[in-house]
Write a protein that holds these residues in place. Structure first.
Motif, PDB file in Angstrom:
ATOM      1  N   LEU A  55       0.830  -1.210   0.000  1.00 60.00           N
ATOM      2  CA  LEU A  55       0.000   0.000   0.000  1.00 60.00           C
ATOM      3  C   LEU A  55       0.863   1.259   0.000  1.00 60.00           C
ATOM      4  O   LEU A  55       1.782   1.396   0.798  1.00 60.00           O
ATOM      5  CB  LEU A  55      -0.893   0.043   1.245  1.00 60.00           C
ATOM      6  CG  LEU A  55      -2.132  -0.826   1.237  1.00 60.00           C
ATOM      7  CD1 LEU A  55      -2.696  -0.949   2.643  1.00 60.00           C
ATOM      8  CD2 LEU A  55      -3.169  -0.263   0.279  1.00 60.00           C
ATOM      9  N   ASN A  56       0.541   2.168  -0.887  1.00 59.54           N
ATOM     10  CA  ASN A  56       1.185   3.471  -0.898  1.00 59.54           C
ATOM     11  C   ASN A  56       0.320   4.473  -0.143  1.00 59.54           C
ATOM     12  O   ASN A  56      -0.866   4.243   0.096  1.00 59.54           O
ATOM     13  CB  ASN A  56       1.402   3.957  -2.333  1.00 59.54           C
ATOM     14  CG  ASN A  56       2.535   3.233  -3.014  1.00 59.54           C
ATOM     15  OD1 ASN A  56       3.551   2.941  -2.399  1.00 59.54           O
ATOM     16  ND2 ASN A  56       2.361   2.936  -4.298  1.00 59.54           N
ATOM     17  N   HIS A  57       0.929   5.610   0.186  1.00 60.00           N
ATOM     18  CA  HIS A  57       0.240   6.698   0.864  1.00 60.00           C
ATOM     19  C   HIS A  57      -0.308   7.694  -0.151  1.00 60.00           C
ATOM     20  O   HIS A  57       0.306   7.973  -1.169  1.00 60.00           O
ATOM     21  CB  HIS A  57       1.210   7.450   1.788  1.00 60.00           C
ATOM     22  CG  HIS A  57       0.685   8.795   2.204  1.00 60.00           C
ATOM     23  ND1 HIS A  57      -0.193   8.947   3.267  1.00 60.00           N
ATOM     24  CD2 HIS A  57       0.871  10.027   1.691  1.00 60.00           C
ATOM     25  CE1 HIS A  57      -0.503  10.228   3.377  1.00 60.00           C
ATOM     26  NE2 HIS A  57       0.131  10.903   2.425  1.00 60.00           N
ATOM     27  N   SER A  58      -1.461   8.252   0.182  1.00 63.57           N
ATOM     28  CA  SER A  58      -1.983   9.428  -0.503  1.00 63.57           C
ATOM     29  C   SER A  58      -2.761  10.246   0.521  1.00 63.57           C
ATOM     30  O   SER A  58      -3.413   9.680   1.402  1.00 63.57           O
ATOM     31  CB  SER A  58      -2.920   9.038  -1.649  1.00 63.57           C
ATOM     32  OG  SER A  58      -3.499  10.213  -2.208  1.00 63.57           O
ATOM     33  N   CYS A  59      -2.684  11.543   0.415  1.00 58.72           N
ATOM     34  CA  CYS A  59      -3.486  12.414   1.279  1.00 58.72           C
ATOM     35  C   CYS A  59      -4.955  12.368   0.870  1.00 58.72           C
ATOM     36  O   CYS A  59      -5.801  12.945   1.545  1.00 58.72           O
ATOM     37  CB  CYS A  59      -2.938  13.843   1.229  1.00 58.72           C
ATOM     38  SG  CYS A  59      -1.252  13.989   1.886  1.00 58.72           S
ATOM     39  N   GLU A 102       9.523  11.440   4.373  1.00 63.20           N
ATOM     40  CA  GLU A 102       9.797  12.816   4.797  1.00 63.20           C
ATOM     41  C   GLU A 102       8.857  13.808   4.141  1.00 63.20           C
ATOM     42  O   GLU A 102       8.482  14.799   4.742  1.00 63.20           O
ATOM     43  CB  GLU A 102      11.249  13.175   4.487  1.00 63.20           C
ATOM     44  CG  GLU A 102      12.224  12.416   5.376  1.00 63.20           C
ATOM     45  CD  GLU A 102      13.659  12.798   5.097  1.00 63.20           C
ATOM     46  OE1 GLU A 102      13.899  13.905   4.568  1.00 63.20           O
ATOM     47  OE2 GLU A 102      14.538  11.979   5.399  1.00 63.20           O
ATOM     48  N   LYS A 103       8.473  13.548   2.885  1.00 69.11           N
ATOM     49  CA  LYS A 103       7.580  14.449   2.167  1.00 69.11           C
ATOM     50  C   LYS A 103       6.660  13.624   1.275  1.00 69.11           C
ATOM     51  O   LYS A 103       7.098  12.697   0.606  1.00 69.11           O
ATOM     52  CB  LYS A 103       8.386  15.429   1.316  1.00 69.11           C
ATOM     53  CG  LYS A 103       7.518  16.488   0.669  1.00 69.11           C
ATOM     54  CD  LYS A 103       8.359  17.606   0.097  1.00 69.11           C
ATOM     55  CE  LYS A 103       7.496  18.783  -0.248  1.00 69.11           C
ATOM     56  NZ  LYS A 103       7.096  18.877  -1.609  1.00 69.11           N
ATOM     57  N   CYS A 104       5.405  13.980   1.283  1.00 64.98           N
ATOM     58  CA  CYS A 104       4.410  13.271   0.477  1.00 64.98           C
ATOM     59  C   CYS A 104       4.650  13.518  -1.014  1.00 64.98           C
ATOM     60  O   CYS A 104       5.001  14.617  -1.421  1.00 64.98           O
ATOM     61  CB  CYS A 104       3.012  13.737   0.875  1.00 64.98           C
ATOM     62  SG  CYS A 104       1.732  12.877  -0.037  1.00 64.98           S
ATOM     63  N   LEU A 105       4.404  12.479  -1.808  1.00 63.11           N
ATOM     64  CA  LEU A 105       4.539  12.567  -3.260  1.00 63.11           C
ATOM     65  C   LEU A 105       3.209  12.346  -3.968  1.00 63.11           C
ATOM     66  O   LEU A 105       3.181  12.106  -5.167  1.00 63.11           O
ATOM     67  CB  LEU A 105       5.544  11.513  -3.751  1.00 63.11           C
ATOM     68  CG  LEU A 105       6.954  11.602  -3.175  1.00 63.11           C
ATOM     69  CD1 LEU A 105       7.770  10.381  -3.587  1.00 63.11           C
ATOM     70  CD2 LEU A 105       7.633  12.875  -3.638  1.00 63.11           C
ATOM     71  N   CYS A 106       2.089  12.425  -3.220  1.00 61.33           N
ATOM     72  CA  CYS A 106       0.801  12.055  -3.827  1.00 61.33           C
ATOM     73  C   CYS A 106       0.370  13.023  -4.923  1.00 61.33           C
ATOM     74  O   CYS A 106      -0.302  12.617  -5.853  1.00 61.33           O
ATOM     75  CB  CYS A 106      -0.286  11.888  -2.764  1.00 61.33           C
ATOM     76  SG  CYS A 106      -0.965  13.405  -2.053  1.00 61.33           S
ATOM     77  N   GLY A 107       0.722  14.286  -4.815  1.00 55.14           N
ATOM     78  CA  GLY A 107       0.380  15.248  -5.857  1.00 55.14           C
ATOM     79  C   GLY A 107      -1.083  15.620  -5.947  1.00 55.14           C
ATOM     80  O   GLY A 107      -1.502  16.255  -6.903  1.00 55.14           O
ATOM     81  N   THR A 108      -1.888  15.248  -4.953  1.00 54.39           N
ATOM     82  CA  THR A 108      -3.311  15.597  -4.987  1.00 54.39           C
ATOM     83  C   THR A 108      -3.507  17.034  -4.503  1.00 54.39           C
ATOM     84  O   THR A 108      -2.639  17.578  -3.812  1.00 54.39           O
ATOM     85  CB  THR A 108      -4.143  14.657  -4.088  1.00 54.39           C
ATOM     86  OG1 THR A 108      -3.773  14.890  -2.725  1.00 54.39           O
ATOM     87  CG2 THR A 108      -3.929  13.197  -4.455  1.00 54.39           C
ATOM     88  N   PRO A 109      -4.633  17.652  -4.817  1.00 53.36           N
ATOM     89  CA  PRO A 109      -4.897  19.007  -4.314  1.00 53.36           C
ATOM     90  C   PRO A 109      -4.901  19.075  -2.781  1.00 53.36           C
ATOM     91  O   PRO A 109      -4.613  20.123  -2.208  1.00 53.36           O
ATOM     92  CB  PRO A 109      -6.287  19.342  -4.872  1.00 53.36           C
ATOM     93  CG  PRO A 109      -6.445  18.454  -6.062  1.00 53.36           C
ATOM     94  CD  PRO A 109      -5.674  17.201  -5.748  1.00 53.36           C
TER      95      PRO A 109
END
Length: 144
Positions: A55-59, A102-109
């Motif tokens: 599973l990957n992370h996304s905001c 360290e920093k999210c890469l999800c790229g969502t708004p």
């Protein structure tokens, strides 16, 4: 998968909102966090079996989590999911302190950047995911 985000897992059939997408079991438990563990309570982190370990992370998570009898979580659709969508969780659903990212890469708004964990983003996580986050976090309040 991608080098930045890892393998990822994707739907092979559609899912309705609140439908269980899959169930995981704990393979290993530890008081320490690892790059692939997920927190289940104040003293415990688990490594889950496949596919959950990918599973990957996304905001903007597509699934939420509920504890199960296998020492891990069941993953439930937060909205209708189409075939081929990536199944992603918000690490703040289970991780209290900063995670291995360290920093999210999800790229969502809705991306929270470096504030992925529950401690930093509790209001957003509680409002967005309702009951679908780790029970040990439901009652936590910051000390004044």
């Amino acid at each position: 998968g991608t080098e930045e985000k890892g393998y990822g897992i994707f739907t092979r059939k559609p899912f309705a909102k609140d439908e269980m997408v899959f169930s995981a079991r704990a393979l290993w438990k530890s008081p320490r966090r690892t790059s692939h563990s997920l927190q289940t309570n104040w003293e415990e982190h688990i490594i889950m079996d496949a596919p959950a370990i990918f599973l990957n992370h996304s905001c903007e998570a597509t699934v939420g989590l509920l504890p199960n009898e296998q020492g891990a979580y069941d993953f439930v659709a937060l909205r209708p999911l189409e075939v081929g969508e990536e199944i992603v969780i918000d690490y703040g659903m289970a991780e209290f302190k900063p995670t291995a990212i360290e920093k999210c890469l999800c790229g969502t708004p809705a991306c929270r950047g470096t504030k992925i964990n529950f401690e930093d983003s509790r209001e957003v996580i509680r409002a967005k995911y309702g009951k679908y986050y780790a029970p040990y976090l439901h009652e936590w309040k910051p000390s004044e």
